[in-house]
Design a protein around this motif. Structure first.
Motif, PDB file in Angstrom:
ATOM      1  N   GLU A 320       0.806  -1.217   0.000  1.00 58.34           N
ATOM      2  CA  GLU A 320       0.000   0.000   0.000  1.00 58.34           C
ATOM      3  C   GLU A 320       0.844   1.274   0.000  1.00 58.34           C
ATOM      4  OE1 GLU A 320      -4.184   1.354   1.985  1.00 58.34           O
ATOM      5  OE2 GLU A 320      -2.799   0.243   3.252  1.00 58.34           O
ATOM      6  N   SER A 321       1.934   1.297   0.751  1.00 53.18           N
ATOM      7  CA  SER A 321       2.748   2.505   0.849  1.00 53.18           C
ATOM      8  C   SER A 321       3.462   2.838  -0.453  1.00 53.18           C
ATOM      9  CB  SER A 321       3.784   2.343   1.969  1.00 53.18           C
ATOM     10  OG  SER A 321       4.652   1.249   1.675  1.00 53.18           O
ATOM     11  N   GLU A 322       3.500   1.883  -1.391  1.00 54.87           N
ATOM     12  CA  GLU A 322       4.211   2.085  -2.648  1.00 54.87           C
ATOM     13  C   GLU A 322       3.305   2.551  -3.777  1.00 54.87           C
ATOM     14  OE1 GLU A 322       6.553  -1.330  -3.656  1.00 54.87           O
ATOM     15  OE2 GLU A 322       7.070  -1.741  -1.573  1.00 54.87           O
ATOM     16  N   ILE A 323       2.015   2.780  -3.502  1.00 51.72           N
ATOM     17  CA  ILE A 323       1.084   3.163  -4.567  1.00 51.72           C
ATOM     18  C   ILE A 323       1.159   4.674  -4.778  1.00 51.72           C
ATOM     19  CG2 ILE A 323      -1.297   3.088  -5.367  1.00 51.72           C
ATOM     20  CD1 ILE A 323      -1.720   0.653  -3.567  1.00 51.72           C
ATOM     21  N   VAL A 324       1.973   5.068  -5.732  1.00 48.56           N
ATOM     22  CA  VAL A 324       2.206   6.477  -6.038  1.00 48.56           C
ATOM     23  C   VAL A 324       2.051   6.669  -7.537  1.00 48.56           C
ATOM     24  CG1 VAL A 324       3.877   8.366  -5.959  1.00 48.56           C
ATOM     25  CG2 VAL A 324       3.793   6.698  -4.089  1.00 48.56           C
ATOM     26  N   TYR A 425       0.660   3.340 -15.448  1.00 48.96           N
ATOM     27  CA  TYR A 425       0.000   2.903 -14.212  1.00 48.96           C
ATOM     28  C   TYR A 425      -0.569   1.494 -14.348  1.00 48.96           C
ATOM     29  CZ  TYR A 425      -4.256   5.170 -16.309  1.00 48.96           C
ATOM     30  OH  TYR A 425      -5.290   5.584 -17.123  1.00 48.96           O
ATOM     31  N   ALA A 426      -0.895   1.066 -15.581  1.00 48.75           N
ATOM     32  CA  ALA A 426      -1.320  -0.323 -15.774  1.00 48.75           C
ATOM     33  C   ALA A 426      -0.161  -1.270 -15.458  1.00 48.75           C
ATOM     34  CB  ALA A 426      -1.800  -0.536 -17.205  1.00 48.75           C
ATOM     35  N   PHE A 427       1.031  -0.905 -15.888  1.00 53.35           N
ATOM     36  CA  PHE A 427       2.196  -1.747 -15.609  1.00 53.35           C
ATOM     37  C   PHE A 427       2.548  -1.721 -14.121  1.00 53.35           C
ATOM     38  CE2 PHE A 427       3.317  -0.874 -20.228  1.00 53.35           C
ATOM     39  CZ  PHE A 427       2.799  -2.081 -20.658  1.00 53.35           C
ATOM     40  N   LYS A 428       2.347  -0.596 -13.451  1.00 57.52           N
ATOM     41  CA  LYS A 428       2.576  -0.556 -12.001  1.00 57.52           C
ATOM     42  C   LYS A 428       1.675  -1.570 -11.300  1.00 57.52           C
ATOM     43  CE  LYS A 428       4.185   4.234 -11.476  1.00 57.52           C
ATOM     44  NZ  LYS A 428       3.868   5.596 -10.953  1.00 57.52           N
ATOM     45  N   GLY A 429       0.416  -1.628 -11.704  1.00 65.12           N
ATOM     46  CA  GLY A 429      -0.503  -2.603 -11.119  1.00 65.12           C
ATOM     47  C   GLY A 429      -0.098  -4.027 -11.439  1.00 65.12           C
ATOM     48  N   MET A 430       0.381  -4.254 -12.662  1.00 70.85           N
ATOM     49  CA  MET A 430       0.826  -5.583 -13.069  1.00 70.85           C
ATOM     50  C   MET A 430       2.006  -6.053 -12.226  1.00 70.85           C
ATOM     51  SD  MET A 430       2.115  -6.747 -16.885  1.00 70.85           S
ATOM     52  CE  MET A 430       3.763  -5.990 -16.765  1.00 70.85           C
ATOM     53  N   PHE A 431       2.980  -5.165 -11.991  1.00 68.76           N
ATOM     54  CA  PHE A 431       4.132  -5.526 -11.168  1.00 68.76           C
ATOM     55  C   PHE A 431       3.722  -5.762  -9.716  1.00 68.76           C
ATOM     56  CE2 PHE A 431       6.509  -2.697 -14.341  1.00 68.76           C
ATOM     57  CZ  PHE A 431       6.783  -3.764 -15.175  1.00 68.76           C
ATOM     58  N   ARG A 432       2.765  -4.963  -9.236  1.00 67.81           N
ATOM     59  CA  ARG A 432       2.278  -5.134  -7.869  1.00 67.81           C
ATOM     60  C   ARG A 432       1.653  -6.522  -7.709  1.00 67.81           C
ATOM     61  NH1 ARG A 432      -1.588  -1.129  -7.587  1.00 67.81           N
ATOM     62  NH2 ARG A 432       0.181   0.278  -7.744  1.00 67.81           N
ATOM     63  N   ALA A 433       0.836  -6.910  -8.681  1.00 69.68           N
ATOM     64  CA  ALA A 433       0.201  -8.229  -8.629  1.00 69.68           C
ATOM     65  C   ALA A 433       1.248  -9.338  -8.648  1.00 69.68           C
ATOM     66  CB  ALA A 433      -0.762  -8.391  -9.798  1.00 69.68           C
ATOM     67  N   ALA A 434       2.283  -9.172  -9.464  1.00 70.60           N
ATOM     68  CA  ALA A 434       3.346 -10.185  -9.539  1.00 70.60           C
ATOM     69  C   ALA A 434       4.031 -10.354  -8.192  1.00 70.60           C
ATOM     70  CB  ALA A 434       4.359  -9.788 -10.609  1.00 70.60           C
ATOM     71  N   ARG A 435       4.337  -9.238  -7.537  1.00 70.55           N
ATOM     72  CA  ARG A 435       4.993  -9.313  -6.222  1.00 70.55           C
ATOM     73  C   ARG A 435       4.097  -9.984  -5.197  1.00 70.55           C
ATOM     74  NH1 ARG A 435       6.609  -3.868  -7.767  1.00 70.55           N
ATOM     75  NH2 ARG A 435       4.885  -3.018  -6.519  1.00 70.55           N
TER      76      ARG A 435
END
Length: 480
Positions: A320-324, A425-435
């Protein structure tokens, strides 16, 4: 719940692979292929898997575009589910806030599967890298699962035993929110109703004809009357796929309608299907025609593993703290928001219930891109849709999350969804899901007692509700 040392490792691997994953997702977005014809997309994913040291098996379950990449040996066997099919009729230029198709292109990634498949790929790569680096036992499998859109590819694969070796599995889905997809889904059957009549001259000898088109129309009317007398969570949709020709002076001898029938579980779907069958037979009797009924595909109701969801939620909250977001990202999201109809804006928070946002959608007021993680709430209310991840969830313990990849209010299966599919921002979400998926997988791998409790929950579910694949053995996957 204590943090473990795998998080930093996973984050570093995903960061290291960002360029490869981004380019792979962009390639799939640029080559949108519909169900069971995802030849270029599957080839690209296989190329990355081979480069990452996975052993490849193609033609999985007898499906040409289904495959898996496997690494390691022994238990546990961890599965990551990847989708990569597009939708017909959704061609759209990227990164613009107005509807504009790409010349010469018909399809588009209106459900974000260019992100879904690559996010799961990133999770598989990170999990594999950790096992290799730390010399741990275990098997990591990335499943290339074609034909989710109207094809139930995973259900066909499940029927062929593809997922039988799994100890647990993960998937995710793009959306405007960050949440655990805790809702169950609707089971469904997709069925062709083909009517056969007798042709004749519509003016000279209409009495000799028996109209198959009349039968289709009467069936549709009958089903419309049925809608009042079925549970609120049931759904019936149809498309007339053959009207019998374009000549009004000929009594149509052949006509066809394709029905998609949904209910909360397979028992309910079977009961509703039987009522629709009776209406079809009634239409045939009324018109003096014959009706042939053919199952095209089916899928079960999704049944997630709650213990796995709890672990996944922990790692979702850790993110959550990384959502910028940058100013440019927020401006583009605002422009997408402004492109929506008023009805779509009014429905923006309500639509998120399908992604697990159950009790706190108000936290997203005035946010164009979600910066928060919504509460994890277990709900018996199903999402009003279906997914073939469901059949995997009955074979092995399964959990899903969703991560923000598009602006608030963006409906799935729209040009707005396609346009945002290659946004930063789509790729940010994709990387978040991967982690999140990788970290959850490793957390479970390191805790033998937790895995036992996960499998106990799954076993108890099957004891109460034994699983039977809903697609008959003779039915084969169909392209559009």
């Amino acid at each position: 719940m204590n943090n473990t040392n795998h998080q930093k490792f996973v984050n570093n691997i995903i960061l290291e692979k960002e360029s490869t994953l981004t380019k792979t997702s962009e390639y799939i977005w640029s080559h949108p292929e519909t169900r069971f014809e995802e030849y270029l997309s599957s080839e690209k994913l296989l190329e990355v898997l081979e480069a990452e040291g996975f052993a490849i098996e193609q033609n999985l379950g007898g499906i040409q575009t289904a495959f898996k990449g496997e690494y390691g040996n022994g238990k546990p066997v961890i599965g990551f589910l990847g989708e990569f099919d597009a939708l017909s009729g959704l061609s759209q230029k990227p990164l613009i806030d107005e509807e504009q198709s790409i010349d010469g292109q018909i399809n588009g990634h209106g459900c974000g599967h260019n992100l879904l498949g690559v996010g799961s790929l990133g999770a598989a790569i990170a999990t594999k890298a950790y096992l290799k680096s730390h010399n741990l036992p275990g098997t990591v499998i990335y499943y290339g699962c074609p034909g989710e859109e109207g094809g139930s590819g995973k259900t066909f694969m499940s029927r062929e035993g593809v997922f039988d070796s799994l100890d647990y599995a993960f998937c995710w889905h793009p959306s405007p929110a960050n949440a655990i997809m805790s809702n169950k889904s609707l089971a469904n059957f997709q069925i062709y109703f083909r009517f056969k009549g007798i042709s004749s001259h519509a003016a000279n000898s209409p009495e000799l004809g028996r109209s198959a088109l009349d039968a289709v129309e009467l069936m549709n009317v009958g089903v419309n009357y049925l809608r009042e007398h079925m549970p609120d969570t049931n759904r019936i949709h149809y498309a007339v796929t053959n009207t019998g020709g374009i000549s009004p002076n000929v009594v149509q001898a052949n006509a066809e309608v394709l029905y998609l029938i949904r209910a909360e579980n397979l028992k309910g779907a079977n009961e509703l299907l039987e009522r629709v069958r009776n209406i079809a037979q009634g239409a045939a009797l009324m018109t003096g025609t014959e009706c042939e009924i053919e199952i095209d595909k089916a899928c079960s109701d999704y049944s997630p593993n709650r213990k796995m969801e709890e672990i996944m939620y922990h790692y979702l909250k850790e993110e959550e703290s990384e959502i910028v977001y940058s100013e440019n990202e927020l401006n583009f999201a605002e422009n997408i928001w402004q492109s929506l109809t008023q009805a779509e804006k009014d429905n923006a928070q309500n639509m998120l219930q399908s992604f697990g946002v159950i009790s706190d959608s108000n936290k997203l007021d005035h946010q164009r891109l979600s910066r928060i993680v919504n509460d994890y709430v277990i709900s018996d209310k199903p999402m009003m849709g279906s997914t073939d991840v469901a059949d995997v969830s009955w074979v092995a313990p399964t959990a899903q999350c969703t991560c923000t990849t598009e602006a608030m209010g963006t409906p799935l299966h729209t040009w707005q969804m396609v346009s945002q599919g290659t946004s930063t921002y789509a790729f940010k979400g994709m990387f978040r899901a991967a982690r999140i998926m990788a970290n959850t997988a490793l957390h479970i791998l390191k805790d033998e007692n937790l895995l036992k409790s996960i499998q106990k929950e799954h076993k108890e579910k099957l004891e109460k509700h034994p699983y039977k694949n809903p697609i008959p053995d003779h039915v084969q996957p169909s392209t559009l």
